[in-house]
Design a protein around this motif. Structure first.
Motif, PDB file in Angstrom:
ATOM      1  N   ILE B  45      25.289 115.998  15.772  1.00 21.81           N
ATOM      2  CA  ILE B  45      24.198 116.612  14.912  1.00 21.81           C
ATOM      3  C   ILE B  45      23.162 115.506  14.469  1.00 21.81           C
ATOM      4  N   SER B  46      23.695 114.397  14.175  1.00 19.08           N
ATOM      5  CA  SER B  46      22.589 113.366  13.963  1.00 19.08           C
ATOM      6  C   SER B  46      22.820 112.082  14.587  1.00 19.08           C
ATOM      7  N   VAL B  47      22.049 111.419  15.291  1.00 18.88           N
ATOM      8  CA  VAL B  47      22.047 110.014  15.784  1.00 18.88           C
ATOM      9  C   VAL B  47      21.438 109.052  14.727  1.00 18.88           C
ATOM     10  N   LEU B  48      22.196 108.113  14.413  1.00 20.78           N
ATOM     11  CA  LEU B  48      21.653 107.082  13.439  1.00 20.78           C
ATOM     12  C   LEU B  48      21.255 105.803  14.001  1.00 20.78           C
ATOM     13  N   GLU B  49      20.116 105.927  14.766  1.00 24.52           N
ATOM     14  CA  GLU B  49      19.792 104.527  15.548  1.00 24.52           C
ATOM     15  C   GLU B  49      19.189 103.465  14.676  1.00 24.52           C
ATOM     16  N   ALA B  50      18.585 103.677  13.760  1.00 20.83           N
ATOM     17  CA  ALA B  50      17.883 102.477  12.840  1.00 20.83           C
ATOM     18  C   ALA B  50      19.452 101.923  12.362  1.00 20.83           C
ATOM     19  N   ARG B  51      20.134 102.815  11.533  1.00 20.51           N
ATOM     20  CA  ARG B  51      21.307 102.310  10.786  1.00 20.51           C
ATOM     21  C   ARG B  51      22.266 101.622  11.701  1.00 20.51           C
ATOM     22  N   ALA B  52      22.326 101.991  12.861  1.00 21.46           N
ATOM     23  CA  ALA B  52      23.260 101.350  13.651  1.00 21.46           C
ATOM     24  C   ALA B  52      22.944  99.981  14.395  1.00 21.46           C
ATOM     25  N   LEU B  53      21.805  99.998  14.427  1.00 18.82           N
ATOM     26  CA  LEU B  53      21.088  98.577  14.944  1.00 18.82           C
ATOM     27  C   LEU B  53      21.084  97.595  13.776  1.00 18.82           C
ATOM     28  N   ALA B  54      20.932  98.122  12.586  1.00 15.49           N
ATOM     29  CA  ALA B  54      20.926  97.318  11.551  1.00 15.49           C
ATOM     30  C   ALA B  54      22.453  96.856  11.410  1.00 15.49           C
ATOM     31  N   GLN B  55      23.464  97.841  11.589  1.00 17.23           N
ATOM     32  CA  GLN B  55      24.836  97.415  11.433  1.00 17.23           C
ATOM     33  C   GLN B  55      25.158  96.356  12.466  1.00 17.23           C
ATOM     34  N   ALA B  56      24.714  96.585  13.689  1.00 21.06           N
ATOM     35  CA  ALA B  56      25.102  95.622  14.625  1.00 21.06           C
ATOM     36  C   ALA B  56      24.489  94.387  14.598  1.00 21.06           C
ATOM     37  N   GLU B  57      23.177  94.285  14.054  1.00 19.99           N
ATOM     38  CA  GLU B  57      22.580  92.908  13.846  1.00 19.99           C
ATOM     39  C   GLU B  57      23.381  92.222  12.693  1.00 19.99           C
ATOM     40  N   ALA B  58      23.766  92.849  11.768  1.00 16.68           N
ATOM     41  CA  ALA B  58      24.725  92.157  10.568  1.00 16.68           C
ATOM     42  C   ALA B  58      26.003  91.798  11.316  1.00 16.68           C
ATOM     43  N   ALA B  59      26.518  92.494  12.167  1.00 11.51           N
ATOM     44  CA  ALA B  59      27.603  92.280  12.791  1.00 11.51           C
ATOM     45  C   ALA B  59      27.824  91.010  13.653  1.00 11.51           C
ATOM     46  N   ASP B  60      26.639  90.785  14.573  1.00  5.11           N
ATOM     47  CA  ASP B  60      26.275  89.686  15.363  1.00  5.11           C
ATOM     48  C   ASP B  60      26.128  88.574  14.416  1.00  5.11           C
ATOM     49  N   ARG B  61      25.413  88.786  13.218  1.00  2.00           N
ATOM     50  CA  ARG B  61      25.293  87.377  12.509  1.00  2.00           C
ATOM     51  C   ARG B  61      26.463  87.165  11.699  1.00  2.00           C
ATOM     52  N   ARG B  62      27.579  87.986  11.269  1.00  7.17           N
ATOM     53  CA  ARG B  62      28.978  87.465  10.757  1.00  7.17           C
ATOM     54  C   ARG B  62      29.543  86.747  11.907  1.00  7.17           C
ATOM     55  N   ARG B  63      29.667  87.303  13.092  1.00  2.28           N
ATOM     56  CA  ARG B  63      30.262  86.647  14.160  1.00  2.28           C
ATOM     57  C   ARG B  63      29.815  85.359  14.290  1.00  2.28           C
ATOM     58  N   ALA B  64      28.423  85.011  14.378  1.00  8.60           N
ATOM     59  CA  ALA B  64      27.670  83.615  14.538  1.00  8.60           C
ATOM     60  C   ALA B  64      28.524  83.058  13.547  1.00  8.60           C
ATOM     61  N   ARG B  65      28.715  83.486  12.247  1.00  7.95           N
ATOM     62  CA  ARG B  65      29.138  82.497  11.030  1.00  7.95           C
ATOM     63  C   ARG B  65      30.857  82.148  11.303  1.00  7.95           C
ATOM     64  N   GLY B  66      31.206  82.839  12.376  1.00  6.50           N
ATOM     65  CA  GLY B  66      32.601  82.718  12.451  1.00  6.50           C
ATOM     66  C   GLY B  66      33.414  83.704  11.582  1.00  6.50           C
ATOM     67  N   GLU B  67      33.041  84.810  11.172  1.00  2.00           N
ATOM     68  CA  GLU B  67      33.471  85.579  10.309  1.00  2.00           C
ATOM     69  C   GLU B  67      34.132  86.998  10.619  1.00  2.00           C
ATOM     70  N   ALA B  68      33.932  87.004  12.154  1.00  2.44           N
ATOM     71  CA  ALA B  68      34.295  88.479  12.565  1.00  2.44           C
ATOM     72  C   ALA B  68      35.809  88.719  12.640  1.00  2.44           C
ATOM     73  N   GLY B  69      36.006  90.270  12.651  1.00  4.70           N
ATOM     74  CA  GLY B  69      37.300  90.867  12.479  1.00  4.70           C
ATOM     75  C   GLY B  69      37.529  91.553  13.743  1.00  4.70           C
ATOM     76  N   PRO B  70      38.593  92.025  13.891  1.00  3.19           N
ATOM     77  CA  PRO B  70      39.227  92.830  15.094  1.00  3.19           C
ATOM     78  C   PRO B  70      38.206  94.038  15.382  1.00  3.19           C
ATOM     79  N   LEU B  71      37.386  94.596  14.561  1.00  3.54           N
ATOM     80  CA  LEU B  71      36.682  95.572  14.754  1.00  3.54           C
ATOM     81  C   LEU B  71      35.179  95.247  14.786  1.00  3.54           C
ATOM     82  N   SER B  72      34.758  94.091  14.298  1.00  5.94           N
ATOM     83  CA  SER B  72      33.415  93.763  14.012  1.00  5.94           C
ATOM     84  C   SER B  72      32.593  93.903  15.305  1.00  5.94           C
ATOM     85  N   GLY B  73      31.424  94.890  14.874  1.00  8.43           N
ATOM     86  CA  GLY B  73      30.601  94.987  16.026  1.00  8.43           C
ATOM     87  C   GLY B  73      30.495  96.147  17.093  1.00  8.43           C
TER      88      GLY B  73
END
Lengths: 95, 487
Positions: B45-73
């Motif tokens: 019903i809704s595709v949340l492209e911009a929100r999804a990409l912002a969340q993905a960028e944030a997840a990649d940044r957290r992973r780069a800082r070594g803060e990723a959890g099992p579901l990150s990204g």
């Protein structure tokens, strides 16, 4: 099981649902089928069986009566169809 | 190397951890799958492209800082019954066509906090009332295994999206089978947890004593990963249960000892299609080969579960949906004459035919003079149905049988007669009435259409349920099959 058109109009009124006159007969038919199907329950002996309201027999948890939420009225009212000065507008009820 | 969209969450998590790909790349892959294939399926019903990409960028940044959890990204989709702040939540209804959630559902909040990326909000039967996804105001969803057939419902958009590889996993809700039935009809693993295991906060209410949030995934392992993130008490839902959340991932590999599996006789009655029965019996044979003992059990009141449900659920729905009054949020009619006209026309225009039928059924069974004969009676029979399950679980660890009587049926096949549609849920509804956890896993095909095996556990037996499903999936590959058009 059958329902008259007047019974259907009465149920719709109780449920605060408008029905087109053209829909009434079809709704009567389908509701009667559903109520006929659930009518099977009447044949079951439930003497002495307690009514079950909750699958885990839990009781309502209570909390202290203290303020825990902040005011979000303005945010929530963005979804309202019609407001003025923070109030919800409806057709006049009291003349 | 398998295509990204054929992989499980666990496999994709491995790629992210190894640095094979980033969350942004993964998210873009699924967004492009949605762009290429959703028009023919109508999953979103809704595709949340911009929100999804912002969340993905944030997840990649957290992973780069070594803060990723099992579901990150990891990207997933949410059924459009879960509120996600500042995005539209329609519940498949014209009533909520323009509704923008002012807050997050607990399920969304917890998965967001775990670093999960939300691709979009999936199509569903209106207010989760349906078994075919044909009652949605936003049009029916088609089954990726055969576009002439339904994906099941009410979580039909979530099921079709995962089955077609438009998302690796999705959330759903199950009031009478709305996760397990579409999982069975689309070849997925669909988990409905114990009533109260997952918070209902921010999940649009249908029948509050039955509703439960859960997951549609490619594997039991993925269901365990997501359940670990969403399970647990929440003070905002007073029916969520304060019970410890076990380590579901670790429990997958626990050895159960000699498992006693109850096979309810009533699950194999004349209503069951022969090909489905064969596939389910073969799956039971696999458990026997793994050392389990099969025990025939009786659930004497099983056939009363459909009539009981169609009193209890509409009664609760008629009460829950009274909040849609055209005043505070939701659809409002043009130029109301007076307050009654405002209520009646706003609701008459905002709700579709099936929702109106359920509200009227509920209104009838709760009305003066009929309450004892219908509502009270149904609550008593509900007690009998629940007691049947409790008696069975004194003798066995799990119950197993088919999830649905037939594979996916054609669009329009059951819309003329609501009672025929309701009877489709005969094997799943009792589990909701008793508040038990259940899962459907793919266990075969009939004429190219998936068949589901249902496993039912005692209250809070999710670990045992997931373990049993996982052991079957280690020995078989039904859960790895994709519809050819989307492979």
């Amino acid at each position: 099981m059958s329902l008259t058109n007047d019974q259907v109009r009465a149920i719709a009124r109780l449920a605060r649902l408008s029905l087109d006159e053209g829909e009434v007969a079809e709704v009567a038919d389908k509701l009667a089928n559903i109520l006929g199907m659930v009518g099977q329950l009447q044949a079951t002996d439930t003497t002495g069986v307690a009514a079950m309201a909750h699958p885990l027999d839990a009781v309502q948890r209570l909390r202290a009566d203290e303020v825990s939420e902040t005011d979000h009225r303005e945010h929530y009212q963005r979804n309202a169809p019609l407001t003025e000065d923070g109030l919800y507008l409806v057709p006049r009820v009291v003349e | 190397m398998t295509a990204l969209h054929a992989e499980t969450l666990a496999e994709l998590a491995g790629r992210l951890a190894r640095g094979d790909c980033s969350s942004v790349e993964l998210t873009r892959h699924f967004l492009s799958r949605i762009a290429a294939h959703d028009a023919g399926l109508n999953c979103f019903i809704s595709v949340l492209e911009a929100r999804a990409l912002a969340q993905a960028e944030a997840a990649d940044r957290r992973r780069a800082r070594g803060e990723a959890g099992p579901l990150s990204g990891l990207p997933i989709a949410h059924k459009d019954i879960f509120c996600a702040r500042d995005t539209r939540t329609t519940c498949g209804s014209r009533m909520l066509e323009g509704f923008v959630s002012p807050y997050d559902a607990a399920v969304v909040e917890r998965l967001d906090a775990a670093g999960v990326v939300t691709l979009g909000k999936t199509n569903m039967d209106e207010f989760a009332m349906g078994s075919s996804n044909e009652t949605s105001y936003f049009g029916p969803v088609r089954n990726p295994w055969d576009p002439a057939r339904v994906p099941g419902g009410s979580s039909g958009g979530s099921a079709a999206a995962v089955a077609a590889g438009l998302a690796p996993a999705a959330t759903g809700t199950d009031t009478g089978g709305s996760i397990r039935q579409p999982a069975a009809l689309t070849g997925l693993t669909g988990l409905k947890p114990t009533y109260g295991r997952v918070s209902r906060w921010g999940m649009v209410a249908f029948a509050s004593s039955l509703d439960q949030a859960g997951t549609l995934t490619r594997s039991a392992e993925d269901a365990a990963l997501l359940l670990a993130a969403i399970a647990g008490a929440d003070r905002r839902d007073s029916t969520s249960v304060e019970a410890a959340v076990p380590d579901y991932r670790e429990a997958l590999d626990a050895e159960p000892g000699r498992l006693r599996i109850g096979v309810p006789r009533g699950f194999f009655d004349e209503g069951l299609e022969a090909g489905v029965a064969v596939a389910v019996r073969e799956a039971l044979g696999e458990y026997e080969r793994q050392g389990a003992a099969l025990v025939e059990v009786d659930l004497p009141n099983l056939q009363l579960s459909v009539p009981t449900y169609y009193v209890v659920a509409p009664a609760e729905a008629s009460s829950n949906l009274s909040r849609f009054d055209g005043v505070r949020f939701g659809h409002r009619c043009e130029a109301p004459q007076d307050l009654l006209d405002l209520y009646e026309r706003s609701r008459g225009e905002g709700f579709g035919a099936e929702v109106k039928r359920r509200i009227m059924t509920g209104t009838y069974v709760l009305s003066a003079g009929y309450y004892d004969a219908y509502y009270l009676k149904a609550q008593q029979v509900r007690q009998l149905i629940t007691a049947d399950f409790a008696r069975a679980f004194e003798r066995v660890d799990l119950l197993m049988g088919p999830t649905t009587p037939t594979p996916a049926f054609e669009l329009g096949a059951k819309t003329a007669d609501p009672v025929q549609m309701y009877l489709n849920d005969i094997y799943t509804i009792g589990v909701n009435l008793a508040g038990l956890p259940g899962i459907s896993i793919p266990c075969g095909e009939v004429a190219g259409l998936p068949v589901g095996l249902q496993i039912i556990a005692p209250h809070f037996g999710e670990a045992a349920l997931l373990g049993a499903a996982h052991r079957y999936q280690r020995a078989t590959d039904w859960h790895r099959r994709l519809p050819a058009a989307y492979a």
